[in-house]
Design a protein around this motif. Structure first.
Motif, PDB file in Angstrom:
ATOM      1  N   TYR A   1      24.869  55.829  -1.155  1.00  0.00           N
ATOM      2  CA  TYR A   1      25.460  56.452  -2.336  1.00  0.00           C
ATOM      3  C   TYR A   1      24.877  57.849  -2.496  1.00  0.00           C
ATOM      4  CZ  TYR A   1      26.484  57.345  -7.276  1.00  0.00           C
ATOM      5  OH  TYR A   1      26.925  57.893  -8.458  1.00  0.00           O
ATOM      6  N   TRP A   2      25.764  58.814  -2.723  1.00  0.00           N
ATOM      7  CA  TRP A   2      25.338  60.168  -3.059  1.00  0.00           C
ATOM      8  C   TRP A   2      25.672  60.386  -4.523  1.00  0.00           C
ATOM      9  CZ3 TRP A   2      27.832  61.401   2.080  1.00  0.00           C
ATOM     10  CH2 TRP A   2      26.861  61.455   3.088  1.00  0.00           C
ATOM     11  N   LYS A   3      24.625  60.654  -5.309  1.00  0.00           N
ATOM     12  CA  LYS A   3      24.760  60.769  -6.752  1.00  0.00           C
ATOM     13  C   LYS A   3      25.612  61.959  -7.177  1.00  0.00           C
ATOM     14  CE  LYS A   3      21.909  60.567 -10.888  1.00  0.00           C
ATOM     15  NZ  LYS A   3      20.573  60.298 -11.377  1.00  0.00           N
ATOM     16  N   LYS A   4      25.362  63.149  -6.571  1.00  0.00           N
ATOM     17  CA  LYS A   4      26.075  64.348  -7.041  1.00  0.00           C
ATOM     18  C   LYS A   4      27.588  64.253  -6.823  1.00  0.00           C
ATOM     19  CE  LYS A   4      26.037  69.257  -7.227  1.00  0.00           C
ATOM     20  NZ  LYS A   4      25.833  69.779  -8.530  1.00  0.00           N
ATOM     21  N   PRO A   5      28.062  63.922  -5.620  1.00  0.00           N
ATOM     22  CA  PRO A   5      29.521  63.791  -5.506  1.00  0.00           C
ATOM     23  C   PRO A   5      30.024  62.406  -5.936  1.00  0.00           C
ATOM     24  CG  PRO A   5      28.533  63.620  -3.339  1.00  0.00           C
ATOM     25  CD  PRO A   5      27.414  63.925  -4.309  1.00  0.00           C
ATOM     26  N   ARG A   6      29.090  61.489  -6.271  1.00  0.00           N
ATOM     27  CA  ARG A   6      29.425  60.111  -6.695  1.00  0.00           C
ATOM     28  C   ARG A   6      30.260  59.389  -5.640  1.00  0.00           C
ATOM     29  NH1 ARG A   6      31.611  60.580 -12.659  1.00  0.00           N
ATOM     30  NH2 ARG A   6      33.272  61.453 -11.430  1.00  0.00           N
ATOM     31  N   ILE A   7      29.764  59.428  -4.408  1.00  0.00           N
ATOM     32  CA  ILE A   7      30.463  58.815  -3.274  1.00  0.00           C
ATOM     33  C   ILE A   7      29.683  57.610  -2.773  1.00  0.00           C
ATOM     34  CG2 ILE A   7      31.033  59.178  -0.834  1.00  0.00           C
ATOM     35  CD1 ILE A   7      31.863  62.002  -1.563  1.00  0.00           C
ATOM     36  N   LEU A   8      30.400  56.525  -2.574  1.00  0.00           N
ATOM     37  CA  LEU A   8      29.860  55.314  -1.963  1.00  0.00           C
ATOM     38  C   LEU A   8      30.340  55.299  -0.520  1.00  0.00           C
ATOM     39  CD1 LEU A   8      28.256  52.794  -2.955  1.00  0.00           C
ATOM     40  CD2 LEU A   8      30.463  51.653  -3.222  1.00  0.00           C
ATOM     41  N   TYR A   9      29.421  55.093   0.429  1.00  0.00           N
ATOM     42  CA  TYR A   9      29.810  55.193   1.829  1.00  0.00           C
ATOM     43  C   TYR A   9      29.149  54.129   2.694  1.00  0.00           C
ATOM     44  CZ  TYR A   9      25.267  57.444   2.613  1.00  0.00           C
ATOM     45  OH  TYR A   9      23.917  57.698   2.685  1.00  0.00           O
ATOM     46  N   ALA A  10      29.804  53.845   3.806  1.00  0.00           N
ATOM     47  CA  ALA A  10      29.230  53.011   4.850  1.00  0.00           C
ATOM     48  C   ALA A  10      28.645  53.960   5.878  1.00  0.00           C
ATOM     49  CB  ALA A  10      30.295  52.111   5.474  1.00  0.00           C
ATOM     50  N   GLY A  11      27.384  53.758   6.222  1.00  0.00           N
ATOM     51  CA  GLY A  11      26.718  54.670   7.140  1.00  0.00           C
ATOM     52  C   GLY A  11      25.827  53.939   8.110  1.00  0.00           C
ATOM     53  N   CYS A  12      24.981  54.716   8.762  1.00  0.00           N
ATOM     54  CA  CYS A  12      24.114  54.137   9.785  1.00  0.00           C
ATOM     55  C   CYS A  12      22.658  54.485   9.488  1.00  0.00           C
ATOM     56  CB  CYS A  12      24.522  54.588  11.182  1.00  0.00           C
ATOM     57  SG  CYS A  12      24.909  56.328  11.343  1.00  0.00           S
ATOM     58  N   GLN A  13      21.792  53.504   9.692  1.00  0.00           N
ATOM     59  CA  GLN A  13      20.363  53.723   9.481  1.00  0.00           C
ATOM     60  C   GLN A  13      19.787  54.655  10.539  1.00  0.00           C
ATOM     61  OE1 GLN A  13      18.036  50.157   8.751  1.00  0.00           O
ATOM     62  NE2 GLN A  13      19.846  49.127   7.968  1.00  0.00           N
ATOM     63  N   HIS A  14      20.317  54.570  11.751  1.00  0.00           N
ATOM     64  CA  HIS A  14      19.854  55.417  12.849  1.00  0.00           C
ATOM     65  C   HIS A  14      21.006  56.315  13.291  1.00  0.00           C
ATOM     66  CE1 HIS A  14      18.026  56.820  16.528  1.00  0.00           C
ATOM     67  NE2 HIS A  14      19.099  56.432  17.183  1.00  0.00           N
ATOM     68  N   ILE A  15      20.788  57.620  13.223  1.00  0.00           N
ATOM     69  CA  ILE A  15      21.815  58.574  13.654  1.00  0.00           C
ATOM     70  C   ILE A  15      21.556  58.903  15.117  1.00  0.00           C
ATOM     71  CG2 ILE A  15      22.830  60.844  13.274  1.00  0.00           C
ATOM     72  CD1 ILE A  15      21.778  60.587  10.351  1.00  0.00           C
ATOM     73  N   PRO A  16      22.496  58.572  16.004  1.00  0.00           N
ATOM     74  CA  PRO A  16      22.266  58.835  17.425  1.00  0.00           C
ATOM     75  C   PRO A  16      22.213  60.328  17.736  1.00  0.00           C
ATOM     76  CG  PRO A  16      24.469  57.950  17.080  1.00  0.00           C
ATOM     77  CD  PRO A  16      23.779  57.937  15.755  1.00  0.00           C
ATOM     78  N   ASP A  17      21.454  60.656  18.781  1.00  0.00           N
ATOM     79  CA  ASP A  17      21.337  62.053  19.198  1.00  0.00           C
ATOM     80  C   ASP A  17      22.708  62.677  19.460  1.00  0.00           C
ATOM     81  OD1 ASP A  17      18.597  61.848  19.000  1.00  0.00           O
ATOM     82  OD2 ASP A  17      18.299  61.472  21.142  1.00  0.00           O
ATOM     83  N   GLY A  18      23.632  61.887  20.022  1.00  0.00           N
ATOM     84  CA  GLY A  18      24.962  62.404  20.323  1.00  0.00           C
ATOM     85  C   GLY A  18      25.684  62.903  19.085  1.00  0.00           C
TER      86      GLY A  18
END
Length: 178
Positions: A76-93
């Motif tokens: 969740y990003w408070k400022k834009p009030r967006i709920l999202y599905a994401g990844c704990q590890h961001i791959p180098d690619g």
């Protein structure tokens, strides 16, 4: 034309994410329609014709490897009030493609936001706190093998994101570690 560079999900991936939302989250007031699920790499904003020409010519010459994202958390990003599905590890690619695309956009005279890149799929907008906790975290792998230039089009039915141009990534064998 208001645009961004990013990756589309397959129909099966969109349905899988929608199924997770339906099972793991309470009903969301401003849920994003599954047809709009995508992963933005670089938001470009309003483009002039010459910027678009420079950008697409540069993208025509690039090669990068396809990569996978493991979607495994709700954020969740408070400022834009967006709920999202994401990844704990961001791959180098993912980071490498983002940096490369941001540099190309900058060379085309396009001001892009700098900062920490977080690949994500927005599942709801205008989410007011308290943010709902999922019953369980998402667990899906998305293989990103084609970059797209999306246009953001607002209409009576809401916003939609038609693909205006596409560039394939180099494919590696599925067993190759990205």
């Amino acid at each position: 034309m208001r645009c961004f560079l990013g990756f589309d999900l397959t129909a099966a991936e969109k349905l899988q994410l929608q199924s997770w939302c339906d099972k793991a989250l309470p009903p969301l007031h401003k849920a994003v329609p599954p047809a709009n699920y995508h992963i933005t790499s670089v938001f470009l904003g309003q483009l002039e014709d010459d910027q678009l020409d420079h950008l697409t010519q540069a993208l025509d010459t690039l090669n990068w490897d396809a990569f996978e994202l493991h979607i495994d958390e709700l954020g969740y990003w408070k400022k834009p009030r967006i709920l999202y599905a994401g990844c704990q590890h961001i791959p180098d690619g993912a980071n490498a493609v983002h940096r490369q695309l941001a540099a190309i956009a900058h060379q085309a005279g396009i001001n892009v936001q700098h900062g920490h890149y977080v690949p994500h799929i927005t599942v709801a907008r205008k989410v007011v706190e308290p943010v709902p906790s999922p019953l369980f975290q998402p667990a899906m792998t998305i293989r990103l093998s084609q970059l797209h230039l999306f246009e953001s089009v607002s209409g009576k039915q809401g916003v939609h994101y038609p693909i205006r141009r596409s560039w394939p990534c180099r494919l590696r064998s599925p067993g190759h570690r990205l």
